[in-house]
Design a protein around this motif. Structure first.
Motif, PDB file in Angstrom:
ATOM      1  N   THR A   1      -1.876  -5.123  -6.377  1.00 46.90           N
ATOM      2  CA  THR A   1      -0.946  -4.591  -5.229  1.00 46.90           C
ATOM      3  C   THR A   1      -0.273  -5.314  -4.401  1.00 46.90           C
ATOM      4  OG1 THR A   1      -2.463  -2.604  -5.310  1.00 46.90           O
ATOM      5  CG2 THR A   1      -0.835  -2.670  -3.679  1.00 46.90           C
TER       6      THR A   1
ATOM      7  N   ALA B   1       0.918  -1.201  -0.124  1.00 50.72           N
ATOM      8  CA  ALA B   1      -0.086  -0.006   0.112  1.00 50.72           C
ATOM      9  C   ALA B   1       0.892   1.217  -0.058  1.00 50.72           C
ATOM     10  CB  ALA B   1      -0.925  -0.049   1.290  1.00 50.72           C
TER      11      ALA B   1
ATOM     12  N   VAL C   1      -2.918   3.285  -5.199  1.00 50.60           N
ATOM     13  CA  VAL C   1      -3.998   2.690  -4.460  1.00 50.60           C
ATOM     14  C   VAL C   1      -5.059   2.369  -5.279  1.00 50.60           C
ATOM     15  CG1 VAL C   1      -5.726   3.274  -2.634  1.00 50.60           C
ATOM     16  CG2 VAL C   1      -3.488   4.177  -2.284  1.00 50.60           C
ATOM     17  N   SER C   2      -4.818   3.285  -6.631  1.00 52.05           N
ATOM     18  CA  SER C   2      -6.083   3.119  -7.591  1.00 52.05           C
ATOM     19  C   SER C   2      -6.197   1.894  -8.274  1.00 52.05           C
ATOM     20  CB  SER C   2      -5.785   4.317  -8.690  1.00 52.05           C
ATOM     21  OG  SER C   2      -4.506   4.134  -9.234  1.00 52.05           O
TER      22      SER C   2
ATOM     23  N   PRO D   1      -6.483  -4.410  -5.490  1.00 52.59           N
ATOM     24  CA  PRO D   1      -6.005  -4.674  -4.230  1.00 52.59           C
ATOM     25  C   PRO D   1      -5.065  -6.088  -4.429  1.00 52.59           C
ATOM     26  CG  PRO D   1      -8.175  -3.885  -3.822  1.00 52.59           C
ATOM     27  CD  PRO D   1      -7.885  -3.845  -5.400  1.00 52.59           C
TER      28      PRO D   1
END
Length: 110
Positions: A56, A44, A49-50, A53
């Motif tokens: 990421t 994170a 963040v866009s 998840p």
């Protein structure tokens, strides 16, 4: 049953070396466990963040994989250099690389 004299016994120095290697391996393993525990926080922090998840998290674990693979490769490179130039220059170079990387991480804005 073989007698006790047939077994190879370790000296006190050999036992200390084995304990040192085991302790070093445990510390390195603990280091990776800590990273896996905070992988979400690292992902994170370093990745946008866009993005999804899941992507990421995969990117964060990719950083873990790079670190996991870099250690044996660095061992091969530094080991070969240590065989040629000796242990002291390799120790100094590895300490210098560690200091530079930790200093760079300390200066990050986040």
């Amino acid at each position: 049953m073989p007698s006790r004299s047939q077994y190879a016994l370790m000296s006190a120095k050999d036992k200390n070396i084995v304990l040192l290697v085991c302790f070093s391996s445990a510390v390195a393993f603990f280091d990776f466990l800590i990273y896996l525990y905070i992988a979400d926080v690292v992902a994170a922090t370093f990745f946008p963040v866009s993005v999804n998840p899941t992507i990421t998290k995969i990117q964060g674990l990719g950083l873990f994989a790079i670190g996991y693979l870099a250690r044996p490769l660095g061992g091969l490179v530094f080991g070969r250099y240590g065989d040629i130039m000796g242990r002291k220059p390799v120790l100094l170079i590895s300490m210098l690389v560690t200091v530079i990387s930790l200093s760079a991480m300390a200066m990050l804005p986040t």
